[in-house]
Design a protein around this motif. Structure first.
Motif, PDB file in Angstrom:
ATOM      1  N   TYR A  33      48.038 -13.458  -9.103  1.00  8.21           N
ATOM      2  CA  TYR A  33      46.989 -13.103 -10.060  1.00  8.21           C
ATOM      3  C   TYR A  33      46.887 -14.044 -11.261  1.00  8.21           C
ATOM      4  O   TYR A  33      47.051 -13.632 -12.392  1.00  8.21           O
ATOM      5  CB  TYR A  33      47.171 -11.648 -10.506  1.00  8.21           C
ATOM      6  CG  TYR A  33      47.038 -10.693  -9.341  1.00  8.21           C
ATOM      7  CD1 TYR A  33      45.791 -10.283  -8.900  1.00  8.21           C
ATOM      8  CD2 TYR A  33      48.168 -10.257  -8.638  1.00  8.21           C
ATOM      9  CE1 TYR A  33      45.667  -9.445  -7.801  1.00  8.21           C
ATOM     10  CE2 TYR A  33      48.042  -9.413  -7.544  1.00  8.21           C
ATOM     11  CZ  TYR A  33      46.799  -9.016  -7.135  1.00  8.21           C
ATOM     12  OH  TYR A  33      46.662  -8.191  -6.046  1.00  8.21           O
TER      13      TYR A  33
ATOM     14  N   GLY B 263      43.496  -4.370 -13.356  1.00  7.00           N
ATOM     15  CA  GLY B 263      42.543  -5.355 -12.815  1.00  7.00           C
ATOM     16  C   GLY B 263      41.191  -5.274 -13.500  1.00  7.00           C
ATOM     17  O   GLY B 263      41.102  -5.265 -14.733  1.00  7.00           O
TER      18      GLY B 263
ATOM     19  N   LYS C  54      36.930   0.993 -10.818  1.00  7.88           N
ATOM     20  CA  LYS C  54      37.033   2.386 -10.339  1.00  7.88           C
ATOM     21  C   LYS C  54      37.408   3.341 -11.464  1.00  7.88           C
ATOM     22  O   LYS C  54      37.090   4.526 -11.417  1.00  7.88           O
ATOM     23  CB  LYS C  54      38.113   2.475  -9.247  1.00  7.88           C
ATOM     24  CG  LYS C  54      37.694   1.895  -7.942  1.00  7.88           C
ATOM     25  CD  LYS C  54      38.851   1.894  -6.948  1.00  7.88           C
ATOM     26  CE  LYS C  54      39.898   0.892  -7.333  1.00  7.88           C
ATOM     27  NZ  LYS C  54      40.945   0.714  -6.321  1.00  7.88           N
TER      28      LYS C  54
ATOM     29  N   GLY D 167      51.285  -7.691 -19.441  1.00  8.53           N
ATOM     30  CA  GLY D 167      52.694  -7.835 -19.118  1.00  8.53           C
ATOM     31  C   GLY D 167      52.998  -7.146 -17.815  1.00  8.53           C
ATOM     32  O   GLY D 167      52.094  -6.667 -17.130  1.00  8.53           O
TER      33      GLY D 167
HETATM   34  C1  SAM Z   1      45.868  -5.058  -5.853  1.00  3.89           C
HETATM   35  S1  SAM Z   1      45.270  -5.308  -7.486  1.00  3.89           S
HETATM   36  C2  SAM Z   1      44.627  -3.675  -7.839  1.00  3.89           C
HETATM   37  C3  SAM Z   1      43.654  -3.674  -8.993  1.00  3.89           C
HETATM   38  C4  SAM Z   1      43.025  -2.286  -9.266  1.00  3.89           C
HETATM   39  N1  SAM Z   1      44.025  -1.329  -9.724  1.00  3.89           N
HETATM   40  C5  SAM Z   1      42.362  -1.755  -8.024  1.00  3.89           C
HETATM   41  O1  SAM Z   1      42.787  -0.696  -7.551  1.00  3.89           O
HETATM   42  O2  SAM Z   1      41.405  -2.391  -7.553  1.00  3.89           O
HETATM   43  C6  SAM Z   1      46.785  -5.302  -8.399  1.00  3.89           C
HETATM   44  C7  SAM Z   1      46.612  -5.520  -9.894  1.00  3.89           C
HETATM   45  O3  SAM Z   1      47.906  -5.354 -10.482  1.00  3.89           O
HETATM   46  C8  SAM Z   1      48.242  -6.498 -11.264  1.00  3.89           C
HETATM   47  N2  SAM Z   1      49.697  -6.705 -11.070  1.00  3.89           N
HETATM   48  C9  SAM Z   1      50.333  -7.123  -9.951  1.00  3.89           C
HETATM   49  N3  SAM Z   1      51.668  -7.118 -10.139  1.00  3.89           N
HETATM   50  C10 SAM Z   1      51.874  -6.697 -11.413  1.00  3.89           C
HETATM   51  C11 SAM Z   1      53.043  -6.463 -12.194  1.00  3.89           C
HETATM   52  N4  SAM Z   1      54.263  -6.683 -11.698  1.00  3.89           N
HETATM   53  N5  SAM Z   1      52.888  -6.013 -13.460  1.00  3.89           N
HETATM   54  C12 SAM Z   1      51.624  -5.781 -13.983  1.00  3.89           C
HETATM   55  N6  SAM Z   1      50.491  -5.993 -13.281  1.00  3.89           N
HETATM   56  C13 SAM Z   1      50.605  -6.426 -12.019  1.00  3.89           C
HETATM   57  C14 SAM Z   1      47.393  -7.633 -10.726  1.00  3.89           C
HETATM   58  O4  SAM Z   1      47.130  -8.616 -11.705  1.00  3.89           O
HETATM   59  C15 SAM Z   1      46.130  -6.908 -10.256  1.00  3.89           C
HETATM   60  O5  SAM Z   1      45.157  -6.835 -11.270  1.00  3.89           O
END
Ligand code: SAM
Length: 331
Positions: free
Chosen positions: A48, A98, A102, A149
């Motif tokens: 990401y 993200g 939703k 973070g």
């Molecule tokens: C699969 S996307 C899902 C986005 C949104 N929640 C959805 O359902 O469409 C995962 C999101 O989590 C964030 N993310 C991934 N790993 C993370 C972490 N360890 N800590 C914080 N955010 C994280 C990514 O940047 C991304 O925006």
């Protein structure tokens, strides 16, 4: 121990906290360690960067990726009921927010209940700034206090800073990116951050026909492949090297024994390179970098996870195809 963060005031309704984010140094260390390990792997959180976040939004719009539109439809139908089951709560925390697209259904339903809501989106990606600004334009009764973070540090901040009743959202079946042992540990961390009466709204992608799963992670337009390959682009940018992307290809498949879709980058030839004087990193033809797991759940797996974390499964909603399960858990 108090949580470590820097606060940035953007305007009277928008502030950001910067916490425990992986800097370039730990990205470099983790990539080098991951490529030296057997089998080779890199954490999906590194997908990401700005380009990766854009590509994820494009994946959500592909016809094959049923996850987003299925969960969105469940949220659209049941957000009002979820808000009614959480009376008086005006704090909505979201892990991995993200684009927050939703989340609009939930925010709108909670604002109807309490008129003013504080939304705390948490994400490693800067996409949070753009999505926070868009939400503020849409909802007059909203305050956004984002945390840029990683989940774990952000949960510590939430526990320390916010004492009022809250609902925590963890959507998109992002829980499925953890191996099952860590998923249980992570739910315990969420539970530890909850007080009696707080809720967790969490989405789980369910086990389903293999052909549906394989298509979802191998869309015809090649957006998921591009998303996976973007990790190599990020390595090229951050290490200032020139890995030949043509020497790798995207591979994603459902692994029924492990109940997960695995995503890999496959080396198309024997090759080797060095990253920041890391020494030679060697690939054999067909050797892979394991870049993501997306576990697919049964209802039994979900209830076992909830009880292991000391959470009560209060309600849950599925779509007509039984593709996705949105669960409301309480403490
Ligand atoms: C699969 S996307 C899902 C986005 C949104 N929640 C959805 O359902 O469409 C995962 C999101 O989590 C964030 N993310 C991934 N790993 C993370 C972490 N360890 N800590 C914080 N955010 C994280 C990514 O940047 C991304 O925006």
């Amino acid at each position: 121990m108090s949580a470590d963060f820097k606060k940035e005031h953007i305007n009277s309704r928008f502030s950001l906290m910067h916490a425990g984010i992986s800097d370039d140094h730990s990205f470099a260390d983790e990539v080098i360690n991951g490529l030296r390990s057997e089998p080779k792997k890199i954490s999906p959180k590194y997908f990401y960067d700005d380009n990766g976040s854009d590509l994820f939004e494009k994946i959500c719009a592909t016809p094959e990726y049923y996850v987003t539109r299925t969960e969105a439809a469940i949220l659209k139908e049941h957000s009002r009921e979820i808000a009614v089951a959480n009376p008086g709560k005006n704090l909505v925390v979201e892990l991995g927010s993200g684009s927050s697209i939703k989340t609009r259904y939930i925010l709108s339903a909670f604002i109807r209940n309490t008129s003013q809501v504080t939304y705390v989106p948490i994400d490693v990606s800067q996409i949070l700034v753009q999505s926070g600004n868009a939400l503020l334009k849409e909802f007059e009764g909203l305050i956004v206090n984002g945390i840029i973070g990683e989940y774990e540090q952000a949960l510590e901040i939430v526990a320390e800073v916010y004492k009022q009743p809250k609902i925590i959202l963890f959507l998109g079946s992002s829980i499925g990116n953890f191996d099952l042992t860590y998923a249980e540990e992570f739910l315990k961390k969420i539970s530890a951050c909850m007080n009696k009466g707080d809720s967790l709204l969490i989405g789980f992608d369910l086990v389903k026909d293999e052909s549906v799963l394989n298509a979802a992670y191998n869309d015809k337009q090649g957006v998921t492949a591009e998303f996976n390959m973007n990790l190599l682009r990020r390595i090229n940018n951050e290490f200032e090297i020139m890995l030949n992307l043509n020497n790798f290809e995207h591979h994603a498949f459902f692994n029924p024994e492990k109940s997960r879709v695995e995503m890999h980058l496959v080396s198309k030839c024997d090759q080797s390179f060095s990253l920041n004087g890391s020494g030679e990193i060697k690939f054999k033809k067909n050797e892979t970098i394991h870049t993501e797991n997306s576990y697919k759940f049964t209802e039994k797996m979900i209830s076992d996870l909830a009880s292991a974390a000391g959470l009560n499964l209060q309600n849950s909603w599925k779509d007509n195809n039984n593709y996705f399960n949105l669960c409301l858990m309480g403490k």
